[in-house]
Design an enzyme around this catalytic site. Structure first.
Site, PDB file in Angstrom:
ATOM      1  N   ARG A  99      20.530  -2.482  60.833  1.00 42.56           N
ATOM      2  CA  ARG A  99      21.644  -1.546  60.212  1.00 42.56           C
ATOM      3  C   ARG A  99      21.265  -2.010  58.914  1.00 42.56           C
ATOM      4  NH1 ARG A  99      26.428   0.257  62.371  1.00 42.56           N
ATOM      5  NH2 ARG A  99      28.384  -0.019  60.676  1.00 42.56           N
ATOM      6  N   HIS A 126      22.480   8.132  61.850  1.00 37.40           N
ATOM      7  CA  HIS A 126      23.076   7.106  62.724  1.00 37.40           C
ATOM      8  C   HIS A 126      22.669   7.693  63.932  1.00 37.40           C
ATOM      9  CE1 HIS A 126      25.374   3.975  64.396  1.00 37.40           C
ATOM     10  NE2 HIS A 126      26.477   4.281  63.884  1.00 37.40           N
ATOM     11  N   GLN A 129      24.883   6.600  67.425  1.00 41.69           N
ATOM     12  CA  GLN A 129      26.229   7.081  67.499  1.00 41.69           C
ATOM     13  C   GLN A 129      26.250   8.758  67.998  1.00 41.69           C
ATOM     14  OE1 GLN A 129      29.287   5.834  66.871  1.00 41.69           O
ATOM     15  NE2 GLN A 129      29.973   7.633  67.593  1.00 41.69           N
ATOM     16  N   ASP A 221      34.044  12.443  60.311  1.00 42.82           N
ATOM     17  CA  ASP A 221      33.663  11.193  59.978  1.00 42.82           C
ATOM     18  C   ASP A 221      34.547  10.697  58.725  1.00 42.82           C
ATOM     19  OD1 ASP A 221      32.230   8.866  59.559  1.00 42.82           O
ATOM     20  OD2 ASP A 221      30.295   9.612  59.347  1.00 42.82           O
ATOM     21  N   CYS A 260      33.156   8.981  64.898  1.00 42.22           N
ATOM     22  CA  CYS A 260      32.544   7.874  64.935  1.00 42.22           C
ATOM     23  C   CYS A 260      33.086   6.561  64.919  1.00 42.22           C
ATOM     24  CB  CYS A 260      31.085   7.946  64.334  1.00 42.22           C
ATOM     25  SG  CYS A 260      31.631   8.006  62.517  1.00 42.22           S
ATOM     26  N   ARG A 288      28.314   4.000  73.407  1.00 41.28           N
ATOM     27  CA  ARG A 288      27.484   3.503  72.827  1.00 41.28           C
ATOM     28  C   ARG A 288      26.615   2.210  73.691  1.00 41.28           C
ATOM     29  NH1 ARG A 288      27.942   3.044  67.217  1.00 41.28           N
ATOM     30  NH2 ARG A 288      25.973   1.877  67.286  1.00 41.28           N
TER      31      ARG A 288
END
Length: 300
Positions: A99, A126, A129, A221, A260, A288
């Site tokens: 990450r 991402h 996601q 988002d 997300c 996830r």
């Protein structure tokens, strides 16, 4: 598959297979598989869902995880090269979830690593996601075929991964509505990574209410991504792209809302939408776990 950095790493067939297997993972009891692997979690950014879901996925696959904060590593402090860090990881680990602040860090680790690398988030993309989002759509709508997806607001790292999924021709339509300045900002980011994509039939700078009326899912988002500084004037450009209750009610009656997380209620989305009956944010978050379990199975 030796690494998973972007949705574009997968073919259409491989992605569909991964999603179907992820749904099967969810519909059966907790995995009894014992992979006996060790997976590192190297994080330069804070995390809630990514860390929890990966650590649980690893545990349920009969493996163990080691969390490595960048601030506690020589690489993160600028005292060891990426090449040496990559070789060190490979001595002890079977794979690394990363990450990172800069997508180039992922690309460089892939080039120098002898073990699989998984993108747990970067400033560009991402993909985990988006896998969870795709899985949620299949569960809710039966398939991705002929679905109309509407994204409102900045073209974030999550939106980039949705664009890559759309480019694989999975059957859904994607329309992004955002201010022109944010579209330019996204194109500049792509150029910084020597990337380009045609957005002519995807991005518009005013909301098309005919498209909105046919939406099967509305996505957004946070307007303030981690590590990005945005002034109030830039934020005000986004005011018309907030997912309000009035706007959401213009979509199909069975339209679902996806995000997300983390979310800023009252900014990119109103509370009555994100916490309303058509919101699927918690199903999306839970998914996830299952898509990442399948990723790990295929990579380890």
């Amino acid at each position: 598959m030796k690494y998973f950095i972007d949705i574009s790493n997968l073919s259409k067939e491989r992605l569909i297979s991964l999603l179907n297997a992820s749904i099967q993972n969810k519909n059966k009891s907790i995995s009894k598989e014992k992979l006996n692997k060790v997976v590192g979690l190297f994080f330069e950014k804070n995390s809630t869902r990514t860390r929890l879901s990966f650590e649980l996925a690893i545990n349920q696959l009969g493996s163990s995880s080691i969390f490595i904060s960048s601030k506690d590593s020589h690489f993160g402090q600028g005292k060891e090269s990426l090449e040496d860090t990559s070789k060190t990881f490979a001595l002890y680990l079977d794979a690394v979830v990363m990450r990172v602040n800069n997508h180039k860090t992922l690309s460089s680790f892939v080039e120098n690593s002898s073990i699989p690398i998984i993108n747990g988030l970067s400033d560009l993309s991402h993909p985990c996601q988006t896998l969870a989002g795709l899985m949620t759509l299949i569960e809710e709508k039966g398939s991705l075929e002929n679905l109309n997806l509407v994204w409102l607001g900045p073209i974030t790292n999550v939106a980039h991964s949705w664009i890559e999924a759309y480019k694989l021709k999975l059957g859904f339509n994607l329309n992004i509505f955002c201010p022109e300045a944010y579209s330019i900002k996204y194109q500049n980011k792509l150029q910084s990574y020597d990337l380009q994509t045609n957005l002519d039939n995807i991005v518009a700078h005013k909301i098309d209410h005919d498209i909105l009326n046919s939406a099967d899912a509305i996505l957004t988002d946070t307007w303030k991504s981690m590590g990005e500084e945005i002034n109030d004037n830039d934020l005000h450009q986004l005011d018309d792209f907030c997912v309000t209750e009035a706007l959401f009610n213009k979509a199909k009656k069975d339209c679902i809302f996806m995000h997300c997380l983390p979310a800023s209620r009252g900014q990119e989305v109103e509370e009555k939408v994100i916490d309303g009956p058509n919101s699927r944010i918690w199903i999306e978050a839970k998914n996830r776990l299952f898509v990442q379990q399948q990723l790990l199975k295929e990579l380890l």
